[in-house]
Scaffold this motif. Structure first.
Motif, PDB file in Angstrom:
ATOM      1  N   ARG B  96       0.923  -1.456   0.312  1.00  0.00           N
ATOM      2  CA  ARG B  96      -0.013  -0.126   0.269  1.00  0.00           C
ATOM      3  C   ARG B  96       0.757   1.431  -0.201  1.00  0.00           C
ATOM      4  O   ARG B  96       2.438   1.198   0.664  1.00  0.00           O
ATOM      5  CB  ARG B  96      -1.045   0.073   1.456  1.00  0.00           C
ATOM      6  CG  ARG B  96      -1.601  -0.758   1.122  1.00  0.00           C
ATOM      7  CD  ARG B  96      -2.804  -1.007   2.275  1.00  0.00           C
ATOM      8  NE  ARG B  96      -3.868  -1.579   1.979  1.00  0.00           N
ATOM      9  CZ  ARG B  96      -5.148  -1.326   2.744  1.00  0.00           C
ATOM     10  NH1 ARG B  96      -5.623  -0.013   3.417  1.00  0.00           N
ATOM     11  NH2 ARG B  96      -6.210  -1.593   2.086  1.00  0.00           N
ATOM     12  N   ARG B  97       0.472   1.949  -0.690  1.00  0.00           N
ATOM     13  CA  ARG B  97       1.067   3.344  -0.670  1.00  0.00           C
ATOM     14  C   ARG B  97       0.609   3.546   0.426  1.00  0.00           C
ATOM     15  O   ARG B  97      -0.798   4.348   0.729  1.00  0.00           O
ATOM     16  CB  ARG B  97       1.369   4.130  -1.783  1.00  0.00           C
ATOM     17  CG  ARG B  97      -0.647   4.763  -1.766  1.00  0.00           C
ATOM     18  CD  ARG B  97      -0.434   5.655  -3.381  1.00  0.00           C
ATOM     19  NE  ARG B  97      -2.486   5.223  -3.706  1.00  0.00           N
ATOM     20  CZ  ARG B  97      -2.757   6.395  -4.160  1.00  0.00           C
ATOM     21  NH1 ARG B  97      -2.126   7.689  -4.639  1.00  0.00           N
ATOM     22  NH2 ARG B  97      -4.364   6.603  -3.959  1.00  0.00           N
ATOM     23  N   ILE B  98       2.050   4.970   0.576  1.00  0.00           N
ATOM     24  CA  ILE B  98       2.193   5.747   2.247  1.00  0.00           C
ATOM     25  C   ILE B  98       2.135   6.889   2.048  1.00  0.00           C
ATOM     26  O   ILE B  98       3.605   6.676   1.108  1.00  0.00           O
ATOM     27  CB  ILE B  98       2.040   5.070   3.481  1.00  0.00           C
ATOM     28  CG1 ILE B  98       3.553   4.387   3.275  1.00  0.00           C
ATOM     29  CG2 ILE B  98       0.845   3.701   3.832  1.00  0.00           C
ATOM     30  CD1 ILE B  98       3.860   4.170   5.188  1.00  0.00           C
ATOM     31  N   SER B 150       3.313   6.125  -6.674  1.00  0.00           N
ATOM     32  CA  SER B 150       1.888   6.316  -5.978  1.00  0.00           C
ATOM     33  C   SER B 150       1.702   5.596  -7.640  1.00  0.00           C
ATOM     34  O   SER B 150       0.181   4.689  -7.461  1.00  0.00           O
ATOM     35  CB  SER B 150       1.496   7.847  -5.871  1.00  0.00           C
ATOM     36  OG  SER B 150       0.324   7.912  -5.986  1.00  0.00           O
ATOM     37  N   GLU B 157      -4.540  -0.821  -7.217  1.00  0.00           N
ATOM     38  CA  GLU B 157      -6.012  -0.179  -5.905  1.00  0.00           C
ATOM     39  C   GLU B 157      -7.506  -0.298  -6.759  1.00  0.00           C
ATOM     40  O   GLU B 157      -8.057  -0.844  -6.191  1.00  0.00           O
ATOM     41  CB  GLU B 157      -5.882   1.100  -5.532  1.00  0.00           C
ATOM     42  CG  GLU B 157      -5.202   1.617  -4.575  1.00  0.00           C
ATOM     43  CD  GLU B 157      -4.214   2.603  -4.033  1.00  0.00           C
ATOM     44  OE1 GLU B 157      -5.037   4.149  -4.437  1.00  0.00           O
ATOM     45  OE2 GLU B 157      -3.427   2.463  -3.579  1.00  0.00           O
ATOM     46  N   GLY B 161     -10.505  -2.996  -6.589  1.00  0.00           N
ATOM     47  CA  GLY B 161     -11.787  -2.739  -6.969  1.00  0.00           C
ATOM     48  C   GLY B 161     -11.782  -1.913  -5.484  1.00  0.00           C
ATOM     49  O   GLY B 161     -13.307  -1.742  -4.918  1.00  0.00           O
ATOM     50  N   ILE B 162     -11.010  -0.777  -5.260  1.00  0.00           N
ATOM     51  CA  ILE B 162     -10.810   0.156  -3.959  1.00  0.00           C
ATOM     52  C   ILE B 162     -11.652   0.995  -4.711  1.00  0.00           C
ATOM     53  O   ILE B 162     -11.307   1.340  -5.603  1.00  0.00           O
ATOM     54  CB  ILE B 162     -10.158   0.937  -3.360  1.00  0.00           C
ATOM     55  CG1 ILE B 162      -9.702  -0.865  -2.641  1.00  0.00           C
ATOM     56  CG2 ILE B 162      -9.603   1.743  -2.864  1.00  0.00           C
ATOM     57  CD1 ILE B 162      -8.374  -0.963  -1.767  1.00  0.00           C
ATOM     58  N   PRO B 163     -12.649   2.281  -4.560  1.00  0.00           N
ATOM     59  CA  PRO B 163     -13.283   2.644  -4.746  1.00  0.00           C
ATOM     60  C   PRO B 163     -12.707   4.374  -4.492  1.00  0.00           C
ATOM     61  O   PRO B 163     -12.197   4.787  -3.491  1.00  0.00           O
ATOM     62  CB  PRO B 163     -15.174   2.837  -4.149  1.00  0.00           C
ATOM     63  CG  PRO B 163     -15.331   2.328  -3.062  1.00  0.00           C
ATOM     64  CD  PRO B 163     -13.972   1.238  -3.201  1.00  0.00           C
ATOM     65  N   SER B 164     -12.850   5.090  -5.603  1.00  0.00           N
ATOM     66  CA  SER B 164     -12.889   6.646  -5.379  1.00  0.00           C
ATOM     67  C   SER B 164     -14.319   7.625  -5.561  1.00  0.00           C
ATOM     68  O   SER B 164     -14.853   6.982  -5.919  1.00  0.00           O
ATOM     69  CB  SER B 164     -11.410   6.933  -6.115  1.00  0.00           C
ATOM     70  OG  SER B 164     -12.595   7.444  -6.987  1.00  0.00           O
ATOM     71  N   HIS B 165     -13.405   9.034  -5.044  1.00  0.00           N
ATOM     72  CA  HIS B 165     -14.467   9.804  -4.917  1.00  0.00           C
ATOM     73  C   HIS B 165     -15.279  10.074  -6.347  1.00  0.00           C
ATOM     74  O   HIS B 165     -16.515  10.337  -6.165  1.00  0.00           O
ATOM     75  CB  HIS B 165     -13.354  11.442  -4.468  1.00  0.00           C
ATOM     76  CG  HIS B 165     -14.236  12.902  -5.179  1.00  0.00           C
ATOM     77  ND1 HIS B 165     -16.157  12.990  -3.749  1.00  0.00           N
ATOM     78  CD2 HIS B 165     -14.156  13.917  -5.627  1.00  0.00           C
ATOM     79  CE1 HIS B 165     -15.797  13.846  -4.268  1.00  0.00           C
ATOM     80  NE2 HIS B 165     -15.316  14.657  -5.144  1.00  0.00           N
ATOM     81  N   THR B 167     -15.919   7.729  -8.450  1.00  0.00           N
ATOM     82  CA  THR B 167     -16.516   6.115  -9.040  1.00  0.00           C
ATOM     83  C   THR B 167     -17.944   6.561  -8.453  1.00  0.00           C
ATOM     84  O   THR B 167     -18.337   7.074  -7.120  1.00  0.00           O
ATOM     85  CB  THR B 167     -16.242   4.774  -8.084  1.00  0.00           C
ATOM     86  OG1 THR B 167     -14.955   5.208  -8.023  1.00  0.00           O
ATOM     87  CG2 THR B 167     -16.845   3.817  -7.866  1.00  0.00           C
ATOM     88  N   VAL B 174     -15.210  -1.642 -10.284  1.00  0.00           N
ATOM     89  CA  VAL B 174     -14.441   0.154 -10.721  1.00  0.00           C
ATOM     90  C   VAL B 174     -13.715   0.025 -11.701  1.00  0.00           C
ATOM     91  O   VAL B 174     -12.876  -1.580 -12.395  1.00  0.00           O
ATOM     92  CB  VAL B 174     -13.040   0.395  -9.386  1.00  0.00           C
ATOM     93  CG1 VAL B 174     -12.565   1.862  -9.471  1.00  0.00           C
ATOM     94  CG2 VAL B 174     -14.083   0.401  -7.934  1.00  0.00           C
ATOM     95  N   GLU B 183      -8.049  11.560 -10.002  1.00  0.00           N
ATOM     96  CA  GLU B 183      -8.467  11.514  -8.767  1.00  0.00           C
ATOM     97  C   GLU B 183      -7.476  11.158  -7.399  1.00  0.00           C
ATOM     98  O   GLU B 183      -7.165  11.296  -7.057  1.00  0.00           O
ATOM     99  CB  GLU B 183     -10.174  11.024  -8.571  1.00  0.00           C
ATOM    100  CG  GLU B 183     -10.291  10.487  -7.209  1.00  0.00           C
ATOM    101  CD  GLU B 183     -10.317  11.606  -6.828  1.00  0.00           C
ATOM    102  OE1 GLU B 183     -10.665  13.333  -6.350  1.00  0.00           O
ATOM    103  OE2 GLU B 183     -10.227  11.481  -5.160  1.00  0.00           O
ATOM    104  N   GLY B 187      -3.248  12.817  -4.421  1.00  0.00           N
ATOM    105  CA  GLY B 187      -2.067  13.015  -3.551  1.00  0.00           C
ATOM    106  C   GLY B 187      -0.255  13.441  -3.220  1.00  0.00           C
ATOM    107  O   GLY B 187       0.559  13.562  -2.970  1.00  0.00           O
TER     108      GLY B 187
END
Ligand SMILES: Cc1cc2nc3c(=O)[nH]c(=O)nc-3n(C[C@H](O)[C@H](O)[C@H](O)COP(=O)(O)OP(=O)(O)OC[C@H]3O[C@@H](n4cnc5c(N)ncnc54)[C@H](O)[C@@H]3O)c2cc1C
Ligand code: SF4
Ligand code: FES
Ligand code: FES
Lengths: 316, 209
Positions: B96-98, B150, B157, B161-165, B167, B174, B183, B187
């Protein structure tokens, strides 16, 4: 950053007891707010209690048909959870409107609820700020106050709560589950969790010293159309000027909560009775006691229009 | 001995003066809590960086970013703001990106960390690195390692299937679209404004160009 000591907690009760033992000790979850503030020496905890290893990262059904969200569930995982997306979409939407992908991967449910204000004077240690240094005054009053509160503020502090997630939690009547240093647990309705600033803006929640959040629960789904509309200075990766969380039923009734306007998520249940009469009527009730500054008076218009846009979207 | 020749006089004067100016601004002491002046505490931490085990003795205050740059000499990861506001420090931890600037190194015990140096090498570029070169996805290059880390994570991601603003349908799948990529890349700030070429590079790798 000031030096500190560090421990990994073995259980929630141990974490709470450890926090009480060292005055000023802090829990650290994702660290995305606490470390930011520690670097600026706005927060100076002498001791950090790492609560990441406690297994509080699960989302489970409750007996009442709702959901129990572990305090350490990451914002990314909460927003992506299939049940949340289906039954509590306003919560997914609010989370996804906040911060960035990188930050949401670290940010936790409890940490998000407890993130501190983005008032620029709170962040500048050369400025008077009652929240940072009680009794020193409030530089925002009479200062640059475009992003500050328009309602529920006091003569001591006009800061807003910056969380998007908390607005959806308030709308959904979430409950905060905690354990205290003496091992006792309790449940705090979200409406009673965040406080208005009054004369003590440095006391932001009803948590007692050392009290540790274990989970946030949601009651059973309420149906309806779920909307989160956030207005900000850029389209992504910015805090809200105004945000509207709404769940609207087919008969036009529903719930409304606003972000970016007050020291806590702003929900006035009486205002929701005005929903069939439209955004203007609801706004009038929500902001009946508003005291904007000359610089943030625009938020009243913006809030009404954002609400109107949300209601229009709900009609489909 | 008169005051002026007292070697301690000036220092004492300065200290008094400093205290007075703090009192005037009322904000000299940042915190509400009493200030405990304590010595730095050093702790051992072990993690894997780009496939290599590392054991470090670090001041507890060391961020993951400073551990990588200052202690492991992995200076590919950049420090822009040091406050989570720019994305220059983006690394991938356990997939995961952080933001490495807002994370304590000691909190990464046992973690698997990938930095830009671990994605590819000058002679064996990661497809995302090659695409940035091909599309000229930078000017000064300072934000680039963060952008690339990123971007690699963003495509994963979307796949997961991780949604975003942006989606539209939260209950559907997704989709891999330019709007989704834009979107999700918010970051990562680029002061040079190389955004359109950055997006071209990512879309090329994603196969949506
Ligand atoms: C550049 C930037 C942009 C951002 N934009 C947004 C935005 O648009 N919208 C938004 O909502 N947020 C935004 N955020 C804030 C972000 O959401 C928070 O930083 C994050 O949610 C905090 O969670 P955390 O787990 O990292 O908290 P931490 O930093 O670990 O902790 C925060 C506080 O909570 C306490 N705490 C943590 N866990 C517990 C627990 N279980 N019990 C009791 N106390 C606990 C800690 O002691 C600390 O005081 C942004 C942040 C940054 C840096
Ligand atoms: S509005 Fe609140 S947080 Fe901002 S300066 Fe005034 S007291 Fe401090
Ligand atoms: S250096 Fe970490 S986000 Fe800017
Ligand atoms: S290439 Fe210069 S900051 Fe992005």
């Amino acid at each position: 950053m000031r030096a500190f000591t560090y421990q990994r907690a073995a259980s929630p009760a141990e974490a709470a007891a450890a926090a009480l033992k060292t005055p000023g000790a802090k829990f650290i979850a994702g660290g995305t707010n606490l470390l930011d503030l520690m670097k600026l020496e706005i927060e100076t905890p002498p001791h950090l209690i790492d609560v990441n290893g406690l297994g509080l990262d699960k989302i489970e059904p409750t007996k009442g048909g709702g959901l129990r969200i572990g305090a350490l569930v990451r914002n990314t995982d909460l927003a992506a959870d299939a049940k949340v997306r289906k039954d509590y979409a306003v919560l997914s939407r609010a989370l996804l409107a906040g911060a960035s992908g990188q930050l949401r991967n670290k940010a936790t449910t409890a940490g998000n609820l407890l993130q501190r204000t983005r008032c620029p004077y709170f962040y500048d240690t050369n400025q008077a700020c009652n929240k940072r240094l009680p009794g020193s005054g409030c530089s925002a009053i009479g200062g640059i106050s475009r992003q500050h509160a328009v309602v529920g503020a006091s003569t001591a502090c006009i800061a807003t709560h910056p969380s998007d997630m908390a607005v959806a939690m308030r709308l959904l009547d979430a409950k905060v589950e905690t354990v205290r240093p003496n091992g006792q647990t309790r449940v705090i309705p979200i409406a009673d969790f965040h406080r208005l600033p009054g004369t003590t803006p440095h006391i932001e929640t009803s948590l007692q010293p050392g009290e540790f959040i274990t989970a946030v629960t949601l009651p059973k789904p309420i149906g309806g159309t779920h909307i989160y509309t956030k207005v900000r200075d850029r389209a992504s990766y910015a805090f809200a000027l105004v945000s509207v969380a709404a769940v609207i039923q087919t008969d036009g009734t529903g719930r409304i909560a606003l972000g970016g306007v007050a020291h806590k998520p702003w929900r006035v249940e009486a205002a929701e009775k005005e929903l069939p009469r439209g955004a203007k009527a609801v706004s009038a009730k929500l902001f009946a006691n508003a005291v904007p500054t000359p610089e943030n008076r625009f938020k009243l218009t913006l809030a009404e229009r954002t609400l109107a846009a949300a209601l229009l979207e709900a009609k489909g | 001995m008169d005051d002026a020749s007292d070697p301690d006089f000036n220092r004492r004067d300065v200290l008094v003066g400093t205290t007075a100016s703090f009192a005037l601004t009322g904000g000299g002491t940042a915190a509400a809590q009493p200030i405990a002046v304590s010595a730095p505490v050093v702790s051992k931490v072990a993690f894997r960086v780009n496939g290599k085990d590392q054991v470090l003795d670090l001041d507890l205050r060391t961020t993951l970013l400073d551990a990588l740059r200052e202690h492991l000499n992995l200076t590919g990861t950049k420090k822009g703001c040091d406050h989570g506001q720019c994305g220059a420090c983006t690394v991938i931890v356990d997939g995961r990106r952080i933001n490495a600037c807002l994370s304590l190194a000691v909190m990464h015990e046992g973690d698997e960390i990938t930095t830009i140096e671990g994605l590819g090498t000058p002679t064996d570029l990661h497809p995302m690195q090659a695409a940035f070169v091909k599309h000229d996805g930078y000017q000064c290059g300072y934000c680039t390692p963060g952008q690339i880390c990123s971007a690699v994570a963003v495509l994963d991601e979307i796949k997961a299937g991780i949604p975003s603003h942006v989606t539209r349908d939260l209950t559907g799948t997704v989709e891999l679209s330019p709007a989704e990529i834009r979107e999700r890349m918010s970051g990562n700030i680029c002061r040079c404004g190389a955004y359109s070429n950055i997006i071209d590079a990512i879309e090329d790798v994603a196969g949506v160009a």
